[in-house]
Motif scaffolding. Structure first.
Motif, mmCIF file in Angstrom:
data_model
loop_
_atom_site.group_PDB
_atom_site.id
_atom_site.type_symbol
_atom_site.label_atom_id
_atom_site.label_comp_id
_atom_site.label_asym_id
_atom_site.label_seq_id
_atom_site.Cartn_x
_atom_site.Cartn_y
_atom_site.Cartn_z
ATOM 1 N N ARG A 168 -16.829 -16.348 5.788
ATOM 2 C CA ARG A 168 -16.410 -17.365 4.818
ATOM 3 C C ARG A 168 -14.944 -17.752 5.004
ATOM 4 O O ARG A 168 -14.539 -18.879 4.727
ATOM 5 C CB ARG A 168 -16.633 -16.835 3.392
ATOM 6 C CG ARG A 168 -16.851 -17.941 2.396
ATOM 7 C CD ARG A 168 -17.174 -17.388 1.032
ATOM 8 N NE ARG A 168 -17.926 -18.326 0.236
ATOM 9 C CZ ARG A 168 -17.388 -19.387 -0.365
ATOM 10 N NH1 ARG A 168 -16.118 -19.642 -0.215
ATOM 11 N NH2 ARG A 168 -18.151 -20.199 -1.077
ATOM 12 N N ARG A 169 -14.128 -16.776 5.463
ATOM 13 C CA ARG A 169 -12.703 -17.034 5.721
ATOM 14 C C ARG A 169 -12.361 -16.961 7.206
ATOM 15 O O ARG A 169 -11.190 -16.908 7.569
ATOM 16 C CB ARG A 169 -11.854 -16.011 4.956
ATOM 17 C CG ARG A 169 -11.992 -16.100 3.446
ATOM 18 C CD ARG A 169 -11.271 -17.320 2.891
ATOM 19 N NE ARG A 169 -11.311 -17.348 1.435
ATOM 20 C CZ ARG A 169 -10.573 -18.168 0.683
ATOM 21 N NH1 ARG A 169 -9.758 -19.023 1.267
ATOM 22 N NH2 ARG A 169 -10.659 -18.135 -0.632
ATOM 23 N N GLY A 215 -10.699 -12.548 -1.549
ATOM 24 C CA GLY A 215 -12.126 -12.807 -1.395
ATOM 25 C C GLY A 215 -12.884 -11.602 -0.875
ATOM 26 O O GLY A 215 -14.010 -11.322 -1.320
ATOM 27 N N LEU A 216 -12.297 -10.867 0.072
ATOM 28 C CA LEU A 216 -12.952 -9.661 0.591
ATOM 29 C C LEU A 216 -13.074 -8.595 -0.491
ATOM 30 O O LEU A 216 -14.112 -7.927 -0.612
ATOM 31 C CB LEU A 216 -12.163 -9.104 1.780
ATOM 32 C CG LEU A 216 -12.164 -9.948 3.061
ATOM 33 C CD1 LEU A 216 -11.381 -9.242 4.154
ATOM 34 C CD2 LEU A 216 -13.581 -10.224 3.535
ATOM 35 N N LEU A 217 -12.015 -8.397 -1.266
ATOM 36 C CA LEU A 217 -12.075 -7.399 -2.345
ATOM 37 C C LEU A 217 -13.129 -7.780 -3.386
ATOM 38 O O LEU A 217 -13.869 -6.928 -3.885
ATOM 39 C CB LEU A 217 -10.697 -7.259 -2.992
ATOM 40 C CG LEU A 217 -9.612 -6.582 -2.135
ATOM 41 C CD1 LEU A 217 -8.245 -6.718 -2.785
ATOM 42 C CD2 LEU A 217 -9.953 -5.109 -1.913
ATOM 43 N N LEU A 218 -13.205 -9.067 -3.710
ATOM 44 C CA LEU A 218 -14.219 -9.535 -4.665
ATOM 45 C C LEU A 218 -15.621 -9.299 -4.103
ATOM 46 O O LEU A 218 -16.530 -8.857 -4.824
ATOM 47 C CB LEU A 218 -14.005 -11.015 -4.966
ATOM 48 C CG LEU A 218 -15.048 -11.670 -5.889
ATOM 49 C CD1 LEU A 218 -15.064 -11.006 -7.257
ATOM 50 C CD2 LEU A 218 -14.780 -13.172 -6.012
ATOM 51 N N ALA A 219 -15.821 -9.584 -2.819
ATOM 52 C CA ALA A 219 -17.126 -9.361 -2.193
ATOM 53 C C ALA A 219 -17.537 -7.900 -2.289
ATOM 54 O O ALA A 219 -18.710 -7.586 -2.562
ATOM 55 C CB ALA A 219 -17.078 -9.806 -0.723
ATOM 56 N N ALA A 220 -16.591 -6.990 -2.076
ATOM 57 C CA ALA A 220 -16.902 -5.566 -2.142
ATOM 58 C C ALA A 220 -17.314 -5.153 -3.548
ATOM 59 O O ALA A 220 -18.267 -4.379 -3.739
ATOM 60 C CB ALA A 220 -15.691 -4.756 -1.680
#
Length: 560
Positions: free
Chosen positions: A68-69, A388-393
């Motif tokens: 996504r990024r 965004g990665l932290l939210l995905a986790a």
């Protein structure tokens, strides 16, 4: 004041400051994303060499979060054992195989090296030259080396002599005997034969005698130019005529030192590969007189030098663990590395350290939640890709806050991260869960091993795999294949028990698949399901391996 973290591209060349930030084996989304985010935070704070790593393939959900990024996956780390490349001296000097002994000696002295790798025109290793080889050569010399054994190349000799070529071609080689012209003229006339080389002072009669006797090369020392008549005679007879700026002794010594290093180097000696284990490399240094050995790559090119001292003072690899603290889930060779810290949200494992380290275990739904809080404590705002990665986790580990492991802290962190990443949480979750449920090209074995965790309770070993999905249809159709793979897993482990959970994210329930009666008794004892069959049982409301499944099974196994 709020700072900013920095994303860095992965590099294949690691510095001595590298600190691996790595998650568990069979990495899930939290393991991948937390490693990247925590490495970025530590780079911004105190560890410029913090580098994210993974211990296995990136799952479809984590891959979707990265894509996504347009972010790269962390480096794949096979182990953290000390390798030759970690301890070798990368500062080295090579010498060409056609360099003179004099030039090699000068290079050793100027570079303060006791060993020189000898290389060919393609920089591939031909042999090694040590200061001991040079000393043995020097101490063993009693005469000037006979040119018929090793021809004297005029260009090499002139290069180190600094002399003046008055007659002859610089590309010639001489293969005759060498004479020091301090004898009587009659002796020169009698002893010198065609093709010989004569070193003499400023005695014109000796010059003439040597040339008329057939000397191929005449060297006049002390910078004394011969007469025009001698120069004419040399040209007439096709002889080489050189004026040396040195005395007879130095001129003769430099003849021996004009030999190529290939004459005394040690060919075919021991070498070491950069990827060899440092512990295994000591054998190459045990030979008599072997203080150091070259480190060469698969193409034979020198990458460094390894000495006994390098092995003794070699620095261990440095590691920070995220999202786990059990030895069985950690990177291979952890005992040989320097563990700098742990940040996790699971139960306390079995790690041991020689010195105190930061060991952070928090009862939250996701390691990424803890890392997001550490960003806030440090006054650093994660960049949108990191947020965004932290939210995905967090979405992944809490199943969008439906898992019983979810805490208020997870929700607060997710709200803040969604704002920073400019993402709508539920839409992002749907995108991630759809990616997670895409099993095209995936086998039951892939799914079993892809998110497998091992435990030990009451002296019994237990392996539990899990896959979260929007539909359990894939698993319903492949019961028999999963049973076969779990039987194989138990034999390979070996494990006493094996279990697989197919978790339906939307319905908030799981199906337990197991290979036989021992596991059925375990599942019945832990959950008392209404329809426990031979190889499967429905577990309504059960979604969390960590919070619901493992504790329940541990109670049964502990009370056996």
């Amino acid at each position: 004041m709020t700072g900013t973290s920095t994303l860095r591209p992965q590099s294949s060349v690691l510095s001595p400051d590298t600190v691996w930030v790595v998650g568990h084996q069979n990495p899930d989304t939290d393991s991948i994303c937390s490693a990247i985010a925590y490495a970025a935070l530590r780079r911004a704070l105190d560890l410029p060499g913090a580098t994210p790593a993974r211990l296995g393939p990136v799952g479809t959900e984590a891959a979707a979060a990265l894509a996504r990024r347009d972010l790269p996956a962390p480096a794949l780390l096979t182990d953290v054992r000390q390798r030759v490349a970690d301890v070798m001296n990368p500062s080295f000097v090579t010498v060409g195989h056609d360099a003179t002994l004099y030039e090699a000696g000068q290079l050793m002295r100027e570079a303060r090296k006791r060993l020189l790798p000898v290389v060919d025109e393609g920089e591939r290793l031909r042999g090694i030259l040590t200061v001991d080889d040079m000393a043995d050569r020097y101490l063993g010399e009693m005469t000037v080396e006979a040119a018929h054994r090793v021809p004297i190349a005029l260009d090499r000799y002139l290069r180190i002599l600094g002399g003046q070529l008055l007659a002859g071609e610089p590309g010639r080689e001489f293969a005759g005997r060498i004479w020091i012209g301090s004898t009587q003229v009659a002796t020169l006339l009698h002893e010198v034969a065609p093709g010989d080389l004569v070193i003499v002072g400023d005695r014109e009669n000796a010059h003439e005698a040597a040339l008329r006797a057939g000397a191929a090369c005449l060297i006049v020392v002390a910078g004394r130019a011969p007469t025009g008549a001698i120069l004419a005679l040399a040209r007439e007879r096709g002889a080489t005529l050189i004026v040396s700026p040195h005395d007879i002794y130095a001129t003769a010594r430099l003849l021996n030192l004009s030999l190529p290093v290939s004459e005394i180097m040690r060919p075919g000696g021991p070498t070491i590969d950069p990827d060899d284990l440092a512990a295994d490399a000591s054998g190459a240094l045990l030979g008599p007189g072997t203080r150091a050995v070259p480190v060469v790559d698969e193409d034979g090119r020198v990458q460094g030098i390894l000495s006994r001292t390098d092995l003794l003072r070699g620095r261990r690899k440095r590691v920070i663990l995220v999202d786990h603290n059990h030895r069985s889930q950690a990177v291979d060779g952890l005992d040989e590395a320097e563990l700098l810290g742990v940040i996790d949200h699971h139960n306390l494992g079995d790690l041991r350290t020689a010195e105190p380290i930061p060991f952070i275990l928090e009862p939250v739904g996701c390691t990424a939640t803890i890392i997001a809080e550490h960003y806030a404590l440090a006054g650093i705002e994660p960049e949108p890709p990191i947020a965004g990665l932290l939210l995905a986790a967090i979405i992944s580990d809490t199943l969008l806050f439906t898992s019983p492991t979810t805490t208020g802290r997870d929700r607060v962190a997710a709200d803040r991260l969604a704002a920073l990443a400019r993402l709508e949480t539920e839409a992002f979750a749907r995108e991630l869960f759809e990616a997670r449920s895409d099993f095209r090209g995936t086998t039951p074995r892939d799914l079993l091993l892809g998110n497998l965790k091992a435990y030990e309770f009451g002296g019994a070993s237990l392996a539990i795999g899990q896959a979260e999905t929007l539909s359990t249809a894939y698993f319903d159709e492949r019961d028999a294949e999963f049973v076969t793979e779990m039987e194989r897993l138990k034999a390979e482990g070996p494990y006493d028990y094996a279990l697989f959970l197919a978790t339906d994210i939307l319905r908030g329930s799981s199906v337990a698949i197991y290979p036989g009666p021992p596991e059925r008794r375990l599942v019945v004892g832990a959950f008392a399901p209404a329809d426990a069959g031979t190889n499967r049982a429905k577990l309504p409301g059960v979604v969390s391996r960590k919070k619901q499944v493992v504790p329940a099974l541990a109670r049964v196994l502990g009370g056996r």
